[in-house]
Design a protein around this motif. Structure first.
Motif, mmCIF file in Angstrom:
data_model
loop_
_atom_site.group_PDB
_atom_site.id
_atom_site.type_symbol
_atom_site.label_atom_id
_atom_site.label_comp_id
_atom_site.label_asym_id
_atom_site.label_seq_id
_atom_site.Cartn_x
_atom_site.Cartn_y
_atom_site.Cartn_z
ATOM 1 N N ARG A 178 62.982 53.404 4.614
ATOM 2 C CA ARG A 178 63.286 52.526 3.477
ATOM 3 C C ARG A 178 62.044 51.802 2.947
ATOM 4 N NH1 ARG A 178 68.896 51.109 2.766
ATOM 5 N NH2 ARG A 178 68.461 48.872 2.526
ATOM 6 N N ALA A 179 60.856 52.216 3.436
ATOM 7 C CA ALA A 179 59.601 51.641 2.935
ATOM 8 C C ALA A 179 59.293 52.259 1.555
ATOM 9 C CB ALA A 179 58.478 51.919 3.928
ATOM 10 N N SER A 180 58.372 51.623 0.764
ATOM 11 C CA SER A 180 57.572 50.468 1.160
ATOM 12 C C SER A 180 58.301 49.174 0.803
ATOM 13 C CB SER A 180 56.204 50.532 0.488
ATOM 14 O OG SER A 180 56.352 50.577 -0.927
ATOM 15 N N TYR A 181 57.809 48.054 1.426
ATOM 16 C CA TYR A 181 58.518 46.791 1.343
ATOM 17 C C TYR A 181 57.724 45.759 0.543
ATOM 18 C CZ TYR A 181 61.269 48.917 5.057
ATOM 19 O OH TYR A 181 62.052 49.776 5.782
ATOM 20 N N ASP A 182 58.468 45.010 -0.277
ATOM 21 C CA ASP A 182 57.858 43.869 -0.971
ATOM 22 C C ASP A 182 57.595 42.727 -0.003
ATOM 23 O OD1 ASP A 182 58.130 44.708 -3.925
ATOM 24 O OD2 ASP A 182 60.182 44.949 -3.160
ATOM 25 N N ARG A 183 58.473 42.604 0.971
ATOM 26 C CA ARG A 183 58.355 41.528 1.946
ATOM 27 C C ARG A 183 58.750 42.050 3.329
ATOM 28 N NH1 ARG A 183 56.236 39.747 -1.978
ATOM 29 N NH2 ARG A 183 56.578 37.717 -2.993
ATOM 30 N N ILE A 184 57.993 41.617 4.328
ATOM 31 C CA ILE A 184 58.332 41.870 5.731
ATOM 32 C C ILE A 184 58.311 40.525 6.445
ATOM 33 C CG2 ILE A 184 57.652 43.001 7.881
ATOM 34 C CD1 ILE A 184 56.349 45.212 6.225
ATOM 35 N N ILE A 185 59.330 40.268 7.236
ATOM 36 C CA ILE A 185 59.383 39.012 7.998
ATOM 37 C C ILE A 185 59.747 39.333 9.447
ATOM 38 C CG2 ILE A 185 61.792 38.601 7.306
ATOM 39 C CD1 ILE A 185 61.172 35.570 7.507
ATOM 40 N N ALA A 186 59.014 38.735 10.368
ATOM 41 C CA ALA A 186 59.321 38.837 11.793
ATOM 42 C C ALA A 186 59.880 37.496 12.254
ATOM 43 C CB ALA A 186 58.077 39.200 12.589
ATOM 44 N N THR A 187 60.983 37.545 12.970
ATOM 45 C CA THR A 187 61.550 36.319 13.544
ATOM 46 C C THR A 187 61.385 36.330 15.058
ATOM 47 O OG1 THR A 187 63.747 37.339 13.559
ATOM 48 C CG2 THR A 187 63.167 36.000 11.647
ATOM 49 N N VAL A 188 60.296 36.963 15.496
ATOM 50 C CA VAL A 188 59.869 36.974 16.897
ATOM 51 C C VAL A 188 58.363 36.726 16.918
ATOM 52 C CG1 VAL A 188 61.677 38.474 17.831
ATOM 53 C CG2 VAL A 188 59.676 39.501 16.744
ATOM 54 N N GLY A 189 57.891 36.107 17.998
ATOM 55 C CA GLY A 189 56.460 35.842 18.109
ATOM 56 C C GLY A 189 55.699 37.110 18.458
ATOM 57 N N VAL A 190 54.584 37.347 17.760
ATOM 58 C CA VAL A 190 53.812 38.571 17.980
ATOM 59 C C VAL A 190 52.427 38.230 18.522
ATOM 60 C CG1 VAL A 190 55.068 39.865 16.234
ATOM 61 C CG2 VAL A 190 52.967 38.674 15.594
ATOM 62 N N TRP A 191 51.944 39.098 19.405
ATOM 63 C CA TRP A 191 50.598 38.997 19.958
ATOM 64 C C TRP A 191 49.580 39.572 18.981
ATOM 65 C CZ3 TRP A 191 47.787 36.765 23.567
ATOM 66 C CH2 TRP A 191 46.637 37.372 24.067
ATOM 67 N N ASP A 192 49.992 40.601 18.259
ATOM 68 C CA ASP A 192 49.161 41.278 17.277
ATOM 69 C C ASP A 192 50.081 41.771 16.165
ATOM 70 O OD1 ASP A 192 47.031 42.472 16.012
ATOM 71 O OD2 ASP A 192 46.618 43.953 17.564
ATOM 72 N N ILE A 193 49.516 42.103 15.012
ATOM 73 C CA ILE A 193 50.309 42.662 13.928
ATOM 74 C C ILE A 193 50.371 44.178 14.102
ATOM 75 C CG2 ILE A 193 50.534 42.934 11.441
ATOM 76 C CD1 ILE A 193 50.887 40.064 12.351
ATOM 77 N N PRO A 194 51.558 44.748 14.326
ATOM 78 C CA PRO A 194 51.655 46.202 14.479
ATOM 79 C C PRO A 194 51.165 46.922 13.225
ATOM 80 C CG PRO A 194 53.664 45.133 15.269
ATOM 81 C CD PRO A 194 52.859 44.073 14.572
ATOM 82 N N PRO A 195 50.356 47.949 13.373
ATOM 83 C CA PRO A 195 49.814 48.660 12.201
ATOM 84 C C PRO A 195 50.889 49.203 11.261
ATOM 85 C CG PRO A 195 48.617 49.284 14.178
ATOM 86 C CD PRO A 195 49.779 48.456 14.632
ATOM 87 N N ALA A 196 52.052 49.585 11.812
ATOM 88 C CA ALA A 196 53.120 50.131 10.963
ATOM 89 C C ALA A 196 53.555 49.128 9.906
ATOM 90 C CB ALA A 196 54.311 50.549 11.825
ATOM 91 N N TRP A 197 53.569 47.841 10.236
ATOM 92 C CA TRP A 197 53.974 46.837 9.258
ATOM 93 C C TRP A 197 53.004 46.803 8.082
ATOM 94 C CZ3 TRP A 197 55.232 42.007 12.807
ATOM 95 C CH2 TRP A 197 56.235 42.367 13.712
ATOM 96 N N ILE A 198 51.722 46.905 8.382
ATOM 97 C CA ILE A 198 50.719 46.865 7.316
ATOM 98 C C ILE A 198 50.840 48.114 6.440
ATOM 99 C CG2 ILE A 198 48.247 46.744 6.817
ATOM 100 C CD1 ILE A 198 47.885 45.280 9.465
ATOM 101 N N ARG A 199 51.059 49.264 7.068
ATOM 102 C CA ARG A 199 51.202 50.506 6.295
ATOM 103 C C ARG A 199 52.422 50.463 5.385
ATOM 104 N NH1 ARG A 199 50.077 52.968 11.360
ATOM 105 N NH2 ARG A 199 52.286 53.523 11.572
ATOM 106 N N GLN A 200 53.495 49.813 5.855
ATOM 107 C CA GLN A 200 54.748 49.815 5.100
ATOM 108 C C GLN A 200 54.858 48.667 4.099
ATOM 109 O OE1 GLN A 200 57.992 50.164 7.964
ATOM 110 N NE2 GLN A 200 56.955 51.849 9.017
#
Length: 418
Positions: free
Chosen positions: A178-200
């Protein structure tokens, strides 16, 4: 902010009626008045400003997504634990409404947006977002736990918002279909930003995620960096979320001190010897007062980030938490601490500069000296914090200010604007 957790209560019945827009009509129910009270509380606390987000809070029935809560709890400004692990640690919760409002305002949703959420939990946040983006927009939400995903789907159906797609899977992979996305939001704490989020994420999109920076988290509102490499955020809010699980969870950050309920949370967790900490903290604490009384916000949004940027390598900076209203080594609630060889100093968020000190005074002296330097720098807060996420390929970037944190996929550069 550190959200207070509410215990689960006996199930309360709900009556749902379809009035269009996929929203339960509760205009004749006391729940509607509770929603209004919650909104007024959030506005009075300066946590809610956007009238579109306000309307979503009024129209989306939170109690439908928290059926085990009493009505008072469902519309209270508290986080609600949904699932715990075998040790009793919360691994999923319904976020505190104040934090939801702040992050939705960071996200800046518009009608028609295509949105991806990582961490469905109860499904309430996804429902708020679907209301805001409207029928022409769409929301996809990902949940690692099969049982939570199923409960969220059921709640969304009860709220007549079944257009939302709930995906059971590892959120670190995003959802390419269902990508690409205008907005992505995580409601969990992340250690790093997963590359897939940036690509999508679309070129002009925004990604809001609670990211771990040493001994604290910020909800960062990332956009693609103008340089074309990585992400950049200049709008960062204090927060505290349960951590992402799955392949990109990152290293363990929590140490429970042996024989106690004291939990230490630090990027340097592997360096903490819990038996040595127990021995150090077993003697009575000396209460030493910093020479400047500190509010909760000054401590969490000012002094703590400044420490993270300016603490020497021989000092371990840690957050701490004592659950369930108990005490451990004289400590209660939440705060942060400095650990050194033969010395420890803990500053509760609630005690306005009263430090619990163990062993030698070295850690307290470091804290007092850093407080003086923070004050000399005009007490910068998180509104001055900047975060840049750069691909890890190549050498560590040269910087003129701040600190580089090297993670699995990225170098994270954080600094304070002067």
């Amino acid at each position: 902010m550190f959200a207070r957790l509410a215990a689960k209560m006996p199930m309360a019945g709900c009556h749902c009626v379809n009035v269009g827009h996929g929203i339960v009509d509760n205009k004749d129910m006391p729940m509607n008045e509770r929603a209004k009270e919650l909104v007024e509380t959030l506005k009075a606390q300066d946590d809610l400003h956007d009238p579109v987000v306000e309307e979503a809070f009024l129209r989306v029935p939170r109690h439908v997504f928290l059926p085990d809560c009493t009505p008072e709890e469902a519309y209270a400004n508290i986080a609600v634990p949904l699932k715990r692990d075998a040790y009793g640690t919360v691994v999923s919760s319904a976020s505190q409404p104040a934090m939801i409002a702040q992050m939705l305002e960071q996200l800046d949703l518009q009608r028609g947006h295509n949105v991806l959420e990582i961490g469905t939990a109860s499904g309430y946040n996804a429902a708020l977002m679907q209301y805001i983006v409207g029928d022409e927009g769409r929301v996809t939400t990902m949940e690692l736990d099969t049982d939570l995903a199923a409960m969220a789907e059921l709640s969304l159906q009860r709220a007549l918002m079944s257009r939302i797609v709930v995906v059971h899977g590892d959120g670190a992979q995003g959802y390419a279909p269902r990508a690409s996305y205008d907005r992505i939001i995580a409601t969990v704490g992340v250690w790093d930003i997963p590359p897939a989020w940036i690509r999508q994420l679309r070129p002009n999109g925004k990604l809001v995620a609670p990211i771990w920076l040493d001994a604290f988290q910020v909800s960062a509102a990332f956009r693609h960096d103008p340089s074309g490499r990585g992400l950049y955020s200049e709008h960062n809010l204090p927060c505290w979320f349960v951590r992402l699980r799955g392949r990109d969870a990152g290293p363990g950050l929590t140490v429970r001190v042996i024989g106690s309920s004291l939990e230490l949370v630090s990027s340097a967790a592997e360096q903490i010897d819990d038996a040595a900490v127990h021995a150090l903290l077993s003697d009575d604490a000396a209460i030493n007062h910093l020479d400047m009384p500190l509010t909760f916000d000054q401590t969490l949004s000012g002094l703590l980030p400044y420490l993270a940027l300016n603490t020497n390598p021989d000092v371990i900076l840690t957050s701490y938490y004592v659950p369930d209203g108990s005490k451990s080594y004289g400590l209660h609630g939440a705060g942060f601490g400095l650990l050194m060889r033969g010395s420890a100093c803990f500053l509760p968020f609630s005690e306005r500069g009263a430090c619990h000190c163990f062993g030698s005074a070295d850690a307290f002296i470091v804290l007092q000296d850093t407080l003086a330097a923070w004050r000399a720098a005009s007490t910068p807060l998180l509104d001055k914090l900047r975060v840049r996420v750069l691909p890890i390929e190549g050498s560590i970037p040269e910087i003129s200010a701040g600190r580089i944190l090297t993670r699995r996929h990225h170098h994270i550069h954080m600094w304070m604007e002067t």
